[in-house]
Design a protein around this motif. Structure first.
Motif, mmCIF file in Angstrom:
data_model
loop_
_atom_site.group_PDB
_atom_site.id
_atom_site.type_symbol
_atom_site.label_atom_id
_atom_site.label_comp_id
_atom_site.label_asym_id
_atom_site.label_seq_id
_atom_site.Cartn_x
_atom_site.Cartn_y
_atom_site.Cartn_z
ATOM 1 N N UNK A 343 -10.638 30.520 -13.488
ATOM 2 C CA UNK A 343 -9.559 30.945 -14.367
ATOM 3 C C UNK A 343 -9.954 30.850 -15.822
ATOM 4 N N UNK A 344 -9.099 31.367 -16.693
ATOM 5 C CA UNK A 344 -9.399 31.380 -18.125
ATOM 6 C C UNK A 344 -9.351 29.994 -18.714
ATOM 7 N N UNK A 345 -10.052 29.835 -19.825
ATOM 8 C CA UNK A 345 -10.048 28.554 -20.504
ATOM 9 C C UNK A 345 -8.690 28.300 -21.135
ATOM 10 N N UNK A 346 -8.284 27.050 -21.091
ATOM 11 C CA UNK A 346 -7.029 26.641 -21.695
ATOM 12 C C UNK A 346 -7.325 25.867 -22.970
ATOM 13 N N UNK A 347 -6.363 25.769 -23.869
ATOM 14 C CA UNK A 347 -6.634 25.135 -25.169
ATOM 15 C C UNK A 347 -7.000 23.675 -25.034
ATOM 16 N N UNK A 348 -7.887 23.222 -25.913
ATOM 17 C CA UNK A 348 -8.307 21.827 -25.942
ATOM 18 C C UNK A 348 -7.671 21.137 -27.132
ATOM 19 N N UNK A 349 -7.546 19.804 -27.011
ATOM 20 C CA UNK A 349 -6.996 19.017 -28.108
ATOM 21 C C UNK A 349 -8.062 18.801 -29.174
ATOM 22 N N UNK A 350 -7.664 18.923 -30.423
ATOM 23 C CA UNK A 350 -8.548 18.663 -31.545
ATOM 24 C C UNK A 350 -7.758 17.949 -32.627
ATOM 25 N N UNK A 351 -8.426 17.133 -33.445
ATOM 26 C CA UNK A 351 -7.713 16.510 -34.563
ATOM 27 C C UNK A 351 -7.072 17.571 -35.442
ATOM 28 N N UNK A 352 -5.884 17.309 -35.913
ATOM 29 C CA UNK A 352 -5.136 18.274 -36.702
ATOM 30 C C UNK A 352 -5.618 18.247 -38.153
ATOM 31 N N UNK A 353 -6.098 19.411 -38.636
ATOM 32 C CA UNK A 353 -6.545 19.534 -40.011
ATOM 33 C C UNK A 353 -5.507 20.347 -40.771
ATOM 34 N N UNK A 354 -4.792 19.703 -41.676
ATOM 35 C CA UNK A 354 -3.678 20.366 -42.363
ATOM 36 C C UNK A 354 -3.941 20.516 -43.862
ATOM 37 N N UNK A 355 -5.210 20.366 -44.276
ATOM 38 C CA UNK A 355 -5.488 20.449 -45.708
ATOM 39 C C UNK A 355 -5.192 21.836 -46.272
ATOM 40 N N UNK A 356 -5.364 22.898 -45.448
ATOM 41 C CA UNK A 356 -5.138 24.257 -45.923
ATOM 42 C C UNK A 356 -3.713 24.737 -45.695
ATOM 43 N N UNK A 357 -2.854 23.886 -45.170
ATOM 44 C CA UNK A 357 -1.472 24.286 -44.885
ATOM 45 C C UNK A 357 -0.667 24.383 -46.183
ATOM 46 N N UNK A 358 0.204 25.375 -46.242
ATOM 47 C CA UNK A 358 1.070 25.572 -47.392
ATOM 48 C C UNK A 358 2.300 24.681 -47.274
ATOM 49 N N UNK A 359 2.910 24.294 -48.397
ATOM 50 C CA UNK A 359 4.129 23.474 -48.339
ATOM 51 C C UNK A 359 5.237 24.196 -47.588
ATOM 52 N N UNK A 360 6.044 23.440 -46.882
ATOM 53 C CA UNK A 360 7.141 23.990 -46.100
ATOM 54 C C UNK A 360 8.448 23.861 -46.868
ATOM 55 N N UNK A 361 9.296 24.892 -46.818
ATOM 56 C CA UNK A 361 10.631 24.734 -47.410
ATOM 57 C C UNK A 361 11.457 23.763 -46.590
ATOM 58 N N UNK A 362 12.112 22.836 -47.254
ATOM 59 C CA UNK A 362 12.878 21.825 -46.544
ATOM 60 C C UNK A 362 14.255 22.319 -46.163
ATOM 61 N N UNK A 363 14.772 21.784 -45.049
ATOM 62 C CA UNK A 363 16.131 22.096 -44.600
ATOM 63 C C UNK A 363 17.059 21.077 -45.223
#
Length: 483
Positions: A343-363
């Motif tokens: 079967x097809x490959x399924x996603x693997x866990x990796x450390x989350x890199x959020x340095x390039x993430x844009x700020x989120x608007x708050x609720x």
């Protein structure tokens, strides 16, 4: 009225009573009483380990028996390590007889300890350069019985310290870790995980077996199949056999204890740990074939038993993934066969890199808070333990602190999923949030997860936020369970 023979009768009765009392006094079988224990003496050694002593006296009258028990008690004392080059205590005692005539002659010798004699608590010393030894009586109290012995010589006997530190007491810890206890402060858990195959139609993947709560002792797990045991720490990171990589057997330091993991040629896996565990551990199984039954047992403090009873949360099941086994592991002759799944490959866990993430608007605002609360299945306060990227999703390992609204019961540990590798809102590890989440079950019924939707509600927790959400709960149009 006067009876002429009453005088002799009274005399005989008086003699009988007196003789009876005297006989009882002389034959008294009671024992004396001990005085309270005195203070402990100083240690017999100035470094390393030695013994200290305390004593008591028996108070008795001449007709009483001597007190039962010992008049002296010895305990182990541990001091700082002896400096390098310091002469061991037994060697020092032998050296006291150097250059002194013995054996009824004027010949003198240099003496060193000899450990081949029957009684190690005699001062047996070997004459250097000769083939004979001499016994100079007993060693001093507090002398180690041997070079590698934990026992100390007391009154010519080799004694080891009990868990109370008293030499020769024989006291030991029970399974609960209580010195001299009788296993009354903990509970014994012995169960068999008998899921015959991966649930919900899954062909393979990780599946939770049991929580091993904080404080567990004498942990033992046995698996007799081609499946693999896996162990996860409280931070969401695997100790061994995680992230689709199979580890070699060995000892692993985790949760303040050492976990021993073994695997044999005939597909028997086991792990054991003395404990106590300093944090929660999660036992999982990586399915390769139907499960014949995984046996596990441990001893738990009574107050930790509730955490075990309420552990099985359907929301905490990780997403299944493809297993990758390293070439060294596959080539090993004494390991289980390598896993191979079509079967097809399924996603693997990796450390989350959020340095390039844009700020989120708050609720923000009362209206947003009311809307999210009323439309959500779960509202809770949680501490983020870890954040991982799984394919194009983000998985948070959270510890639920308090539940304000819950569609089904929440466990203390859950997984919280968010869409995207830069989810909004973005939660930071080791921070606490007030979260409004939904239960997500996919069309096939193979996923049952706790979901934080895009642009969902997650605010850093403060006492003020707590008061606001309590107010919202009362204003929600629908009845919302609290607690």
């Amino acid at each position: 009225m006067f009876w002429p023979w009453s005088g002799p009768v009274v005399l005989l009765i008086w003699i009988y009573l007196c003789c009876g009392l005297e006989g009882r006094t002389q034959g008294r079988s009671g024992s004396g009483e001990w005085t309270p224990w005195g203070a402990w003496s100083g240690c017999s050694s100035t470094c390393g380990q030695g013994a200290s002593v305390r004593s008591r006296r028996c108070l008795r009258i001449p007709q009483e028996l001597v007190c039962g028990g010992d008049s002296h008690q010895y305990r182990l004392c541990r001091l700082s390590e002896c400096p390098s080059g310091a002469m061991p205590f037994r060697e020092l005692q032998c050296a006291l007889y150097n250059n002194r005539p013995v054996l009824g002659s004027q010949a003198t010798y240099q003496w060193v300890p000899f450990y081949g004699a029957p009684n190690l608590c005699d001062l047996n010393c070997l004459a250097e350069g000769h083939t004979f030894y001499y016994t100079f009586g007993r060693v001093l109290d507090g002398t180690p019985c041997g070079p590698d012995s934990e026992g100390l010589c007391i009154n010519g006997r080799c004694l080891t310290a009990g868990c109370d530190g008293v030499l020769g007491s024989g006291a030991h810890e029970d399974h609960c870790g209580q010195c001299g206890g009788r296993n009354g402060s903990c509970l014994f858990v012995r169960r068999v995980f008998s899921e015959a195959s991966p649930p919900l139609g899954q062909s393979h993947g990780y599946w939770n077996v049991t929580l091993i709560p904080t404080g567990a002792r004498h942990v033992r797990v046995t698996d007799r199949s081609r499946n693999y045991l896996a162990l996860m720490g409280s931070d969401g990171r695997y100790v061994f056999n995680g992230d689709w990589a199979i580890d070699w057997p060995g000892a692993f330091e985790v949760a303040g204890t050492q976990v021993h993991y073994s695997r044999t040629r005939d597909h028997v896996e086991s792990l054991w740990a003395v404990g106590p565990t300093g944090e929660d551990l999660y036992l999982q199984v990586l399915f390769q074939e139907p499960n014949p039954g995984i046996e596990f047992e441990f001893w738990l403090p009574r107050d930790a038993y509730y955490a075990l009873q309420s552990h099985r949360s359907p929301l905490r099941q990780p997403q299944t993934r493809e297993v990758e086994v390293g070439p060294q592991e596959a080539a090993s002759a004494w390991t289980k066969p390598a896993l191979s799944f079509p079967g097809p490959s399924l996603p693997r866990e990796q450390p989350s890199d959020t340095e390039s993430c844009q700020p989120c608007p708050g609720a923000k605002g009362r209206t947003q808070r009311l809307l999210h609360y009323c439309r959500s299945d779960f509202v809770f306060r949680a501490r983020v333990l870890a954040r991982l990227r799984v394919g194009e999703e983000t998985r948070y390992d959270i510890q639920v602190q308090h539940s304000y609204k819950n569609w089904t019961p929440l466990e203390r540990r859950e997984f919280l999923w968010a869409p995207g590798t830069c989810p909004c809102p973005l939660l930071a590890p080791r921070a606490e949030y007030l979260v409004a989440a939904q239960r997500h079950i996919n069309y096939e019924g193979t996923l049952d997860r706790l979901l934080l939707p895009h642009a969902g509600y997650a605010r850093p927790w403060t006492p003020r936020e707590d008061a606001r959400i309590q107010e919202v709960a009362r204003r929600c149009p629908q009845a919302a369970p609290l607690g």
